[in-house]
Design a protein around this motif. Sequence first.
Motif, mmCIF file in Angstrom:
data_model
loop_
_atom_site.group_PDB
_atom_site.id
_atom_site.type_symbol
_atom_site.label_atom_id
_atom_site.label_comp_id
_atom_site.label_asym_id
_atom_site.label_seq_id
_atom_site.Cartn_x
_atom_site.Cartn_y
_atom_site.Cartn_z
ATOM 1 N N HIS A 38 0.834 -1.210 0.000
ATOM 2 C CA HIS A 38 0.000 0.000 0.000
ATOM 3 C C HIS A 38 0.867 1.258 0.000
ATOM 4 C CE1 HIS A 38 -3.991 -1.615 0.032
ATOM 5 N NE2 HIS A 38 -3.742 -2.408 1.062
ATOM 6 N N ILE A 39 2.012 1.206 0.674
ATOM 7 C CA ILE A 39 2.937 2.345 0.651
ATOM 8 C C ILE A 39 3.460 2.573 -0.756
ATOM 9 C CG2 ILE A 39 5.201 3.149 1.431
ATOM 10 C CD1 ILE A 39 4.620 1.728 4.114
ATOM 11 N N LEU A 40 3.845 1.466 -1.433
ATOM 12 C CA LEU A 40 4.362 1.578 -2.801
ATOM 13 C C LEU A 40 3.283 2.058 -3.763
ATOM 14 C CD1 LEU A 40 6.561 -1.655 -2.942
ATOM 15 C CD2 LEU A 40 7.377 0.727 -2.924
ATOM 16 N N ILE A 41 2.061 1.579 -3.572
ATOM 17 C CA ILE A 41 0.952 2.031 -4.419
ATOM 18 C C ILE A 41 0.704 3.521 -4.213
ATOM 19 C CG2 ILE A 41 -1.548 1.854 -4.746
ATOM 20 C CD1 ILE A 41 -1.251 -1.173 -4.230
ATOM 21 N N ASP A 42 0.757 3.980 -2.968
ATOM 22 C CA ASP A 42 0.576 5.412 -2.686
ATOM 23 C C ASP A 42 1.686 6.236 -3.326
ATOM 24 O OD1 ASP A 42 -0.737 4.957 0.705
ATOM 25 O OD2 ASP A 42 -1.726 4.921 -1.267
ATOM 26 N N LEU A 43 2.933 5.746 -3.250
ATOM 27 C CA LEU A 43 4.059 6.468 -3.860
ATOM 28 C C LEU A 43 3.882 6.545 -5.375
ATOM 29 C CD1 LEU A 43 7.074 5.010 -1.836
ATOM 30 C CD2 LEU A 43 6.191 7.362 -1.745
ATOM 31 N N ARG A 44 3.419 5.451 -5.968
ATOM 32 C CA ARG A 44 3.200 5.443 -7.420
ATOM 33 C C ARG A 44 2.083 6.406 -7.798
ATOM 34 N NH1 ARG A 44 -0.393 2.425 -10.507
ATOM 35 N NH2 ARG A 44 0.172 2.278 -12.733
ATOM 36 N N ASN A 45 1.000 6.389 -7.022
ATOM 37 C CA ASN A 45 -0.106 7.295 -7.328
ATOM 38 C C ASN A 45 0.304 8.759 -7.157
ATOM 39 O OD1 ASN A 45 -1.813 5.184 -7.938
ATOM 40 N ND2 ASN A 45 -2.682 5.058 -5.875
ATOM 41 N N GLU A 46 1.144 9.013 -6.161
ATOM 42 C CA GLU A 46 1.636 10.377 -5.966
ATOM 43 C C GLU A 46 2.500 10.811 -7.144
ATOM 44 O OE1 GLU A 46 2.305 14.082 -4.541
ATOM 45 O OE2 GLU A 46 0.872 12.615 -3.772
ATOM 46 N N ALA A 47 3.333 9.872 -7.649
ATOM 47 C CA ALA A 47 4.159 10.185 -8.821
ATOM 48 C C ALA A 47 3.289 10.475 -10.046
ATOM 49 C CB ALA A 47 5.105 9.024 -9.113
ATOM 50 N N ARG A 48 2.209 9.730 -10.189
ATOM 51 C CA ARG A 48 1.307 9.970 -11.331
ATOM 52 C C ARG A 48 0.630 11.338 -11.216
ATOM 53 N NH1 ARG A 48 -2.580 4.970 -11.489
ATOM 54 N NH2 ARG A 48 -3.233 5.837 -13.495
ATOM 55 N N ARG A 49 0.275 11.704 -9.971
ATOM 56 C CA ARG A 49 -0.357 13.020 -9.807
ATOM 57 C C ARG A 49 0.621 14.152 -10.156
ATOM 58 N NH1 ARG A 49 -3.084 10.388 -5.510
ATOM 59 N NH2 ARG A 49 -1.418 10.885 -4.034
ATOM 60 N N ARG A 50 1.921 13.908 -9.919
ATOM 61 C CA ARG A 50 2.945 14.903 -10.273
ATOM 62 C C ARG A 50 3.334 14.794 -11.738
ATOM 63 N NH1 ARG A 50 5.776 12.564 -5.983
ATOM 64 N NH2 ARG A 50 7.430 12.069 -7.503
ATOM 65 N N ARG A 51 2.703 13.851 -12.452
ATOM 66 C CA ARG A 51 2.998 13.583 -13.855
ATOM 67 C C ARG A 51 4.420 13.053 -14.037
ATOM 68 N NH1 ARG A 51 -1.092 15.200 -16.861
ATOM 69 N NH2 ARG A 51 0.104 14.977 -18.810
ATOM 70 N N ASP A 52 4.950 12.419 -12.947
ATOM 71 C CA ASP A 52 6.249 11.757 -13.023
ATOM 72 C C ASP A 52 5.997 10.301 -13.437
ATOM 73 O OD1 ASP A 52 8.953 11.102 -10.601
ATOM 74 O OD2 ASP A 52 8.792 10.779 -12.776
ATOM 75 N N PHE A 53 5.654 10.121 -14.702
ATOM 76 C CA PHE A 53 5.244 8.802 -15.172
ATOM 77 C C PHE A 53 6.412 7.810 -15.214
ATOM 78 C CE2 PHE A 53 2.105 11.730 -17.160
ATOM 79 C CZ PHE A 53 1.007 11.307 -16.428
ATOM 80 N N ALA A 54 7.633 8.331 -15.358
ATOM 81 C CA ALA A 54 8.800 7.435 -15.370
ATOM 82 C C ALA A 54 8.938 6.728 -14.028
ATOM 83 C CB ALA A 54 10.069 8.219 -15.700
ATOM 84 N N SER A 55 8.789 7.471 -12.930
ATOM 85 C CA SER A 55 8.883 6.853 -11.598
ATOM 86 C C SER A 55 7.720 5.896 -11.356
ATOM 87 C CB SER A 55 8.902 7.934 -10.517
ATOM 88 O OG SER A 55 10.052 8.747 -10.641
ATOM 89 N N ALA A 56 6.514 6.292 -11.796
ATOM 90 C CA ALA A 56 5.342 5.439 -11.608
ATOM 91 C C ALA A 56 5.495 4.125 -12.368
ATOM 92 C CB ALA A 56 4.086 6.175 -12.073
#
Length: 495
Positions: free
Chosen positions: A451-469
């Motif tokens: 769940h922590i990793l999913i939250d980090l990925r979703n946060e990256a997507r919200r920042r439009r950091d698709f490479a990290s996501a």
Amino acid sequence: MPLHLYNSLSRQKELFEPLYSPHVGMYVCGPTVSGESHLGHARPYVFFDVVFRWLRHLGYQVRYVRNITDAGHFEEEDRPAEDKVAAKAKLERLEPMELVQKYTNLFHDAMGQLNNLPPSIEPTATGHIIEQIGMIEEILRKGWAYEVNGSVYFDVVRYARQFDYGRLSGRKLDELIAGSRELEGQEEKRHPADFALWKKAPPGHLMRWPSPWGEGFPGWHIECSAMATKYLGAPFDIHGGGMDLQFPHHESEMAQTRIATGHIPARYWMHNNMITVNGRKMGKSYNNTITLRELFTGTHPLLEQAYSPMTVRFFILQAHYRSTLDFNNDALRAAEKGLQRLMEALRLLQRLELPQGGTEQASETDRKVGQLLDSCVQHMNDDFNTASTLAALFDIASYIFAWHHRQADVSEIRPVTLQELQRRFPFYITEILGLKPSEELHADRLERILHILIDLRNEARRRRDFASADRIRQQLLEVGIALKDEHDGTRWEWT
């Protein structure tokens, strides 16, 4: 409904009826602790663990006795006599009891990893020498055995004239005598088919005890008769073991107990079939004897990977206990995937909720789910058919996945059915079949980390950091975890 068992003595299914009360006595031949537990030990002890669990679930008070063979004269058909404990102790330069303790500990550790419940009583052969001598004396007193040069032999030929020696295995005495080889010590016997109750200890033999016939050690078969009779009486209800023990061990055990006590040892004889490895019988000559430790760590040359204890347990229970079971890498990997699917269904079921205002009417789906749950009882009562029980559980799992993926409407089942499903589905998996997640203690931590990793990925997507996501998603996929983006959030599942 009644419980039916396949009885090796009658070679048919019979209704199980305890003799006098809901107390059940069950004796299962335990291991010879002269080496590491191997693959052949897994099947009988896993299966009879399920028998133990099911009988207790039915309300019986079960006394489960499983012995430890830590000494004995192994006079097996067509093989030289050997005390395996003494021989291995010399090889490892250990005291016999030091060796016994070492391998008993390893056996218990392996049984714990397989999630087998401990037996009610676990007697040892060396702890019951007095009882064995007493039983031999009784057999001698009644005239069914004879002493020669400090050794005592059971008179099989005399027994066969009056009783049915060979009934379990289907062997005939004439065939046994004709097929016997001349082995060391055979000249002491009146007939080649006679077996040792007590053997005189030769010079240098490590394990020896005083007896009325001089210093010696017990025969292989007498130990089980003495211990089973002491703790369960005669006759008791169930005697179990591998099919390889039907002859000569169980035939001889039946004969000597009948003479000593006036009763055959057990009312029901249950034997699990053999294990093969890639289609071949396990044996040192084939270099395919795999220890449980090698199986769990993947260190045997025949293994392509390690297999968890729960994968091994699941694989054993996929087949009916009376059918041959072949261990090979493809089948074990398939079992591993099957176990993961069952555990995933178990996880999803606990989160399943019915929508508000659900139906109270029994739909076709509702009836089918109820029938599948009820069929688990029928299958287990039908000679402990774990294979059919697992098939019913997988049918139920298909409904759970369909509801979770919205391929079917969960509102078709009633609240009472969902409650029964959430109670009985995990009960059969964990409490009866004894299956559990391999890393049960860490499952909750894994869930939190994901769940922590999913939250980090979703946060990256919200920042439009698709490479990290994408990197988080790909790295999780590489370790077998797939992320699924859905309209109500992101979920994960094992690939």
